[in-house]
Design a protein around this motif. Sequence first.
Motif, PDB file in Angstrom:
ATOM      1  N   VAL A   4       1.657   5.566   6.960  1.00  0.00           N
ATOM      2  CA  VAL A   4      -0.609   5.407   7.406  1.00  0.00           C
ATOM      3  C   VAL A   4       0.078   7.205   8.301  1.00  0.00           C
ATOM      4  CG1 VAL A   4      -1.339   4.379   9.592  1.00  0.00           C
ATOM      5  CG2 VAL A   4       0.357   2.935   7.635  1.00  0.00           C
ATOM      6  N   PHE A   5      -0.021   7.453   8.991  1.00  0.00           N
ATOM      7  CA  PHE A   5       0.522   8.821   9.337  1.00  0.00           C
ATOM      8  C   PHE A   5       0.135   9.703   8.037  1.00  0.00           C
ATOM      9  CE2 PHE A   5       2.726  12.928  11.729  1.00  0.00           C
ATOM     10  CZ  PHE A   5       1.175  13.151  12.061  1.00  0.00           C
ATOM     11  N   GLY A   6       1.059   9.902   6.912  1.00  0.00           N
ATOM     12  CA  GLY A   6       0.865  10.629   5.883  1.00  0.00           C
ATOM     13  C   GLY A   6      -0.102  10.662   5.015  1.00  0.00           C
ATOM     14  N   ILE A   7      -0.632   9.434   5.473  1.00  0.00           N
ATOM     15  CA  ILE A   7      -1.998   9.219   3.914  1.00  0.00           C
ATOM     16  C   ILE A   7      -3.378   9.732   5.082  1.00  0.00           C
ATOM     17  CG2 ILE A   7      -2.575   6.197   4.463  1.00  0.00           C
ATOM     18  CD1 ILE A   7      -2.877   8.421   1.068  1.00  0.00           C
ATOM     19  N   THR A   8      -3.050   9.576   6.653  1.00  0.00           N
ATOM     20  CA  THR A   8      -4.247  10.179   7.081  1.00  0.00           C
ATOM     21  C   THR A   8      -4.225  11.167   7.373  1.00  0.00           C
ATOM     22  OG1 THR A   8      -3.775   7.891   8.808  1.00  0.00           O
ATOM     23  CG2 THR A   8      -4.687   9.921   9.695  1.00  0.00           C
ATOM     24  N   LEU A   9      -3.207  12.119   6.673  1.00  0.00           N
ATOM     25  CA  LEU A   9      -2.532  13.828   6.858  1.00  0.00           C
ATOM     26  C   LEU A   9      -4.002  14.243   5.382  1.00  0.00           C
ATOM     27  CD1 LEU A   9       0.451  14.076   8.285  1.00  0.00           C
ATOM     28  CD2 LEU A   9      -1.563  15.040   9.163  1.00  0.00           C
ATOM     29  N   ILE A  10      -3.389  13.763   4.318  1.00  0.00           N
ATOM     30  CA  ILE A  10      -3.593  13.559   3.260  1.00  0.00           C
ATOM     31  C   ILE A  10      -5.284  12.749   2.900  1.00  0.00           C
ATOM     32  CG2 ILE A  10      -1.618  14.760   2.917  1.00  0.00           C
ATOM     33  CD1 ILE A  10      -1.360  11.883   0.856  1.00  0.00           C
ATOM     34  N   PHE A  11      -5.969  11.912   3.741  1.00  0.00           N
ATOM     35  CA  PHE A  11      -6.931  11.196   3.463  1.00  0.00           C
ATOM     36  C   PHE A  11      -8.045  11.777   2.089  1.00  0.00           C
ATOM     37  CE2 PHE A  11     -10.338   8.560   4.030  1.00  0.00           C
ATOM     38  CZ  PHE A  11     -10.148   7.372   3.595  1.00  0.00           C
ATOM     39  N   ALA A  44     -13.099   0.501  -6.781  1.00  0.00           N
ATOM     40  CA  ALA A  44     -11.860   1.983  -5.477  1.00  0.00           C
ATOM     41  C   ALA A  44     -11.936   1.365  -4.398  1.00  0.00           C
ATOM     42  CB  ALA A  44     -13.125   2.792  -5.231  1.00  0.00           C
ATOM     43  N   ILE A  45     -11.737   0.291  -3.743  1.00  0.00           N
ATOM     44  CA  ILE A  45     -10.772  -0.194  -3.240  1.00  0.00           C
ATOM     45  C   ILE A  45      -9.444  -0.802  -3.296  1.00  0.00           C
ATOM     46  CG2 ILE A  45     -10.231  -2.495  -1.141  1.00  0.00           C
ATOM     47  CD1 ILE A  45     -13.550  -2.022  -0.813  1.00  0.00           C
ATOM     48  N   ALA A  46      -9.241  -1.016  -4.793  1.00  0.00           N
ATOM     49  CA  ALA A  46      -8.380  -1.943  -5.610  1.00  0.00           C
ATOM     50  C   ALA A  46      -7.188  -0.342  -6.161  1.00  0.00           C
ATOM     51  CB  ALA A  46      -8.386  -2.905  -6.765  1.00  0.00           C
ATOM     52  N   ALA A  47      -7.982   0.722  -6.492  1.00  0.00           N
ATOM     53  CA  ALA A  47      -7.158   1.269  -7.067  1.00  0.00           C
ATOM     54  C   ALA A  47      -6.650   2.217  -5.146  1.00  0.00           C
ATOM     55  CB  ALA A  47      -8.161   2.531  -7.729  1.00  0.00           C
ATOM     56  N   THR A  48      -7.615   2.350  -4.391  1.00  0.00           N
ATOM     57  CA  THR A  48      -6.576   3.548  -3.188  1.00  0.00           C
ATOM     58  C   THR A  48      -5.554   2.324  -2.946  1.00  0.00           C
ATOM     59  OG1 THR A  48      -9.483   3.822  -2.810  1.00  0.00           O
ATOM     60  CG2 THR A  48      -7.761   3.778  -0.995  1.00  0.00           C
ATOM     61  N   ASN A  49      -5.713   0.536  -2.335  1.00  0.00           N
ATOM     62  CA  ASN A  49      -4.715   0.064  -2.200  1.00  0.00           C
ATOM     63  C   ASN A  49      -3.705   0.219  -2.983  1.00  0.00           C
ATOM     64  OD1 ASN A  49      -5.254  -0.798   0.476  1.00  0.00           O
ATOM     65  ND2 ASN A  49      -6.627  -2.500  -1.028  1.00  0.00           N
ATOM     66  N   THR A  50      -3.968   0.154  -4.507  1.00  0.00           N
ATOM     67  CA  THR A  50      -2.316  -0.412  -5.558  1.00  0.00           C
ATOM     68  C   THR A  50      -1.816   1.404  -5.999  1.00  0.00           C
ATOM     69  OG1 THR A  50      -3.841  -1.776  -7.063  1.00  0.00           O
ATOM     70  CG2 THR A  50      -1.883  -0.321  -7.814  1.00  0.00           C
ATOM     71  N   VAL A  51      -2.248   2.079  -5.536  1.00  0.00           N
ATOM     72  CA  VAL A  51      -1.729   3.826  -5.460  1.00  0.00           C
ATOM     73  C   VAL A  51      -1.326   4.122  -3.886  1.00  0.00           C
ATOM     74  CG1 VAL A  51      -2.145   6.450  -5.647  1.00  0.00           C
ATOM     75  CG2 VAL A  51      -3.471   4.524  -7.372  1.00  0.00           C
ATOM     76  N   TYR A  52      -1.690   3.152  -2.725  1.00  0.00           N
ATOM     77  CA  TYR A  52      -0.807   3.211  -1.399  1.00  0.00           C
ATOM     78  C   TYR A  52       0.510   2.914  -2.085  1.00  0.00           C
ATOM     79  CZ  TYR A  52       0.483   2.900   3.536  1.00  0.00           C
ATOM     80  OH  TYR A  52       0.794   2.946   4.287  1.00  0.00           O
ATOM     81  N   TYR A  53      -0.026   1.835  -2.044  1.00  0.00           N
ATOM     82  CA  TYR A  53       1.475   0.767  -2.289  1.00  0.00           C
ATOM     83  C   TYR A  53       2.296   1.212  -3.236  1.00  0.00           C
ATOM     84  CZ  TYR A  53      -0.571  -1.872   1.465  1.00  0.00           C
ATOM     85  OH  TYR A  53      -1.000  -2.991   2.289  1.00  0.00           O
ATOM     86  N   CYS A  55       3.082   4.357  -4.295  1.00  0.00           N
ATOM     87  CA  CYS A  55       4.363   5.367  -3.788  1.00  0.00           C
ATOM     88  C   CYS A  55       5.004   5.137  -2.476  1.00  0.00           C
ATOM     89  CB  CYS A  55       2.676   6.101  -3.434  1.00  0.00           C
ATOM     90  SG  CYS A  55       1.987   7.021  -4.799  1.00  0.00           S
ATOM     91  N   ASN A  56       4.289   4.038  -2.093  1.00  0.00           N
ATOM     92  CA  ASN A  56       5.970   3.858  -0.939  1.00  0.00           C
ATOM     93  C   ASN A  56       6.637   2.772  -1.225  1.00  0.00           C
ATOM     94  OD1 ASN A  56       3.656   5.043   1.454  1.00  0.00           O
ATOM     95  ND2 ASN A  56       2.176   2.595   1.616  1.00  0.00           N
ATOM     96  N   THR A  57       6.239   2.387  -2.470  1.00  0.00           N
ATOM     97  CA  THR A  57       7.410   1.241  -2.832  1.00  0.00           C
ATOM     98  C   THR A  57       8.604   2.824  -3.579  1.00  0.00           C
ATOM     99  OG1 THR A  57       6.216  -0.110  -3.226  1.00  0.00           O
ATOM    100  CG2 THR A  57       8.045  -0.218  -4.641  1.00  0.00           C
ATOM    101  N   LEU A  58       7.618   3.734  -4.367  1.00  0.00           N
ATOM    102  CA  LEU A  58       8.646   4.652  -4.665  1.00  0.00           C
ATOM    103  C   LEU A  58       9.455   5.137  -4.434  1.00  0.00           C
ATOM    104  CD1 LEU A  58       6.309   5.489  -7.682  1.00  0.00           C
ATOM    105  CD2 LEU A  58       8.216   4.502  -8.146  1.00  0.00           C
ATOM    106  N   LEU A  59       9.001   5.537  -2.514  1.00  0.00           N
ATOM    107  CA  LEU A  59       9.218   6.901  -1.558  1.00  0.00           C
ATOM    108  C   LEU A  59      10.513   5.688  -1.056  1.00  0.00           C
ATOM    109  CD1 LEU A  59       6.578   8.608   0.407  1.00  0.00           C
ATOM    110  CD2 LEU A  59       8.316   9.332  -1.660  1.00  0.00           C
ATOM    111  N   PHE A  60      10.598   4.760  -1.284  1.00  0.00           N
ATOM    112  CA  PHE A  60      11.486   3.104  -0.195  1.00  0.00           C
ATOM    113  C   PHE A  60      12.749   3.078  -0.511  1.00  0.00           C
ATOM    114  CE2 PHE A  60      12.538  -0.791   1.232  1.00  0.00           C
ATOM    115  CZ  PHE A  60      13.041  -0.610   1.865  1.00  0.00           C
ATOM    116  N   LEU A  61      12.552   2.925  -2.522  1.00  0.00           N
ATOM    117  CA  LEU A  61      13.251   2.790  -3.413  1.00  0.00           C
ATOM    118  C   LEU A  61      14.710   3.307  -3.248  1.00  0.00           C
ATOM    119  CD1 LEU A  61      12.213   2.067  -6.416  1.00  0.00           C
ATOM    120  CD2 LEU A  61      12.900   0.171  -4.783  1.00  0.00           C
TER     121      LEU A  61
END
Length: 83
Positions: A4-11, A44-53, A55-61
């Motif tokens: 959440v902090f990371g996405i806030t920085l690059i929002f 727009a909301i669906a795309a925003t949430n999908t890309v966010y999740y 990316c987070n999954t790929l970073l967490f794997l």
Amino acid sequence: MSSVFGITLIFHWYIRLIHSIISVDVNQVAMVDDVETFPNTVAAIAATNTVYYVCNTLLFLPLVTPMVRLLDYEFFSTSNQDI
């Protein structure tokens, strides 16, 4: 929490990315029964949430295996010694 902090920085840049992905005007107004509606907001909301999740999954794997090893070491190595 750190994502959440990371996405806030690059929002600002993230919103530009979402606009380029869905390529629609989110601020477009459509009149339905004399009421202003924004038909592209849901996309727009669906795309925003999908890309966010995604990316987070790929970073967490890459962290899954180290976390499993840590939990295995912490919880199962001591219990096996007691038996």
